[in-house]
Enzyme design. Structure first.
Site, mmCIF file in Angstrom:
data_model
loop_
_atom_site.group_PDB
_atom_site.id
_atom_site.type_symbol
_atom_site.label_atom_id
_atom_site.label_comp_id
_atom_site.label_asym_id
_atom_site.label_seq_id
_atom_site.Cartn_x
_atom_site.Cartn_y
_atom_site.Cartn_z
ATOM 1 N N THR A 126 0.710 -0.671 -13.000
ATOM 2 C CA THR A 126 -0.268 0.328 -12.576
ATOM 3 C C THR A 126 0.396 1.673 -12.330
ATOM 4 O O THR A 126 1.590 1.739 -12.000
ATOM 5 C CB THR A 126 -0.959 -0.132 -11.281
ATOM 6 N N TYR A 169 -0.576 -2.874 -2.618
ATOM 7 C CA TYR A 169 -0.844 -3.150 -4.036
ATOM 8 C C TYR A 169 0.199 -2.485 -4.928
ATOM 9 O O TYR A 169 0.759 -3.113 -5.838
ATOM 10 C CB TYR A 169 -2.245 -2.664 -4.398
#
Length: 351
Positions: A126, A169
């Site tokens: 990501t 995350y």
């Protein structure tokens, strides 16, 4: 006999599109998924209805190292998509986030390392590994933020950007991708990492926490409000899933050249939108203007992120083909045809 291809998180949005392409090309696919995410059972049923016995299903979790080891030794390639995908969930339950994203990835890598002929593996990371990007000076240009630096405006963020994991995350995905890269260096695994921007397209059941383009569309079609966090001028490069599938297939095709490398993958500077621009586009496409609520900025929300995809393009010849308006129109048509707005009537919000 050709070995099947393993897709972890195989009933998810991106995975379903990858699986369909592989199965349509005559390959066998093992869908490895714990079926915990909303919409995945519908995706799995769709794959089975189209491809029948060529779809093998392993209902299991990447936290189950034995299950991964049992499956991995029978496959030729791996697409590793299984993940906890929401920043918000990572903030409320960082242990779950770590166990799925970091430990689950390590479980897979150890399963592959134990194979006599280890499969190649592509991992989806990501842009959150680059952090908040708050050191990038921005200016407001009508309905969006843009960098003051002309190089960033023209090309986007490249892989040389220093890492600054932001949110649990971002940390768990960053740890996982670094394991992927190191297992290529240390153990010779044929692994490659995609640091992805915003992906959208059919089979995406967007929510507040993940899949915001689909979420905006569903809200408009269901005549339900959405919440903009911040001012709505946040900019992302967006990539239609068909273009992503092409990039992923090319990554495995060129794996011996690309092994041990990381690439930023998204729509790039040519395929960008701000949140408010997307809302205007959706109004034009659907004839429905979402009711917009406002709230404060959320943790780890980047004001501007656009991928510099030139490194991958130079090595493979890949480039996005689907422009934003065409892609959003295609997703809207899929959502209507599959009656998704009718089934998702509970109010939701978006990042």
């Amino acid at each position: 006999m050709t070995k099947p291809i393993l897709i972890t998180g195989g009933a998810g949005f991106i995975a379903t599109n990858v699986a369909d392409r592989l199965l349509s090309n005559g390959r066998r696919v093992i869908v490895f998924d714990n079926l915990s995410r909303s919409g995945v059972e519908q995706n799995l049923a769709w794959l089975r209805s189209r491809h029948h016995q060529r779809v093998d299903v392993e209902v299991a979790d990447v936290r189950d190292a034995a299950a991964l080891a049992r499956v991995a030794r029978h496959v030729s390639h791996v697409f590793h998509f299984a993940a906890q995908v929401a920043v918000t969930t990572s903030l409320t339950d960082p242990f779950l986030d770590f166990e799925v994203n970091a430990r689950g990835t390590l479980n897979l890598l150890e399963a592959l390392r134990a194979c006599s002929s280890p499969p190649s593996v592509l991992f989806t990371s990501t842009n959150k590994v680059y952090g908040h990007l708050d050191d990038v000076p921005l200016r407001v240009a009508e309905t969006r933020y843009e960098p003051e630096d002309i190089g960033l405006r023209v090309n986007g963020v490249d892989e040389g950007r220093p890492l600054e994991f932001h949110s649990p995350y971002g940390c768990s995905k960053g740890v996982a991708e670094q394991y992927m890269l190191d297992y290529a260096r240390t153990f010779g695994l044929r692994s490659v990492v995609f640091r992805m921007s915003c992906i959208y397209g059919p089979h995406q059941f967007g929510t507040e926490d993940q899949g915001w383009i689909a979420h905006f569309l569903i809200a408009a079609l269901a005549r339900r409000p959405v919440t903009l966090y911040g001012d709505g001028f946040q900019v992302r490069d967006v990539l239609f899933v068909d273009d992503l599938v092409e990039a992923m297939l090319l990554a495995h095709e060129h794996i011996d050249e690309l092994r041990g490398r990381v690439f930023n993958i998204g729509g790039g500077p040519e395929q960008t939108t701000s949140l408010v621009e997307l809302l205007d586009m959706i109004t034009e496409i659907t004839g429905e203007a979402p009711v917009v609520l406002r709230d404060e900025w959320r943790t780890a929300d980047q004001r501007y992120y656009v991928s510099d995809t030139r490194a991958f393009q130079r090595r493979t010849g890949w480039a996005p083909r689907v422009d934003v308006r065409t892609g959003v129109s295609r997703l809207a048509s899929w959502l209507v045809a599959n009656r998704v707005p009718e089934r998702q009537l509970a109010p939701q919000v978006v990042s």
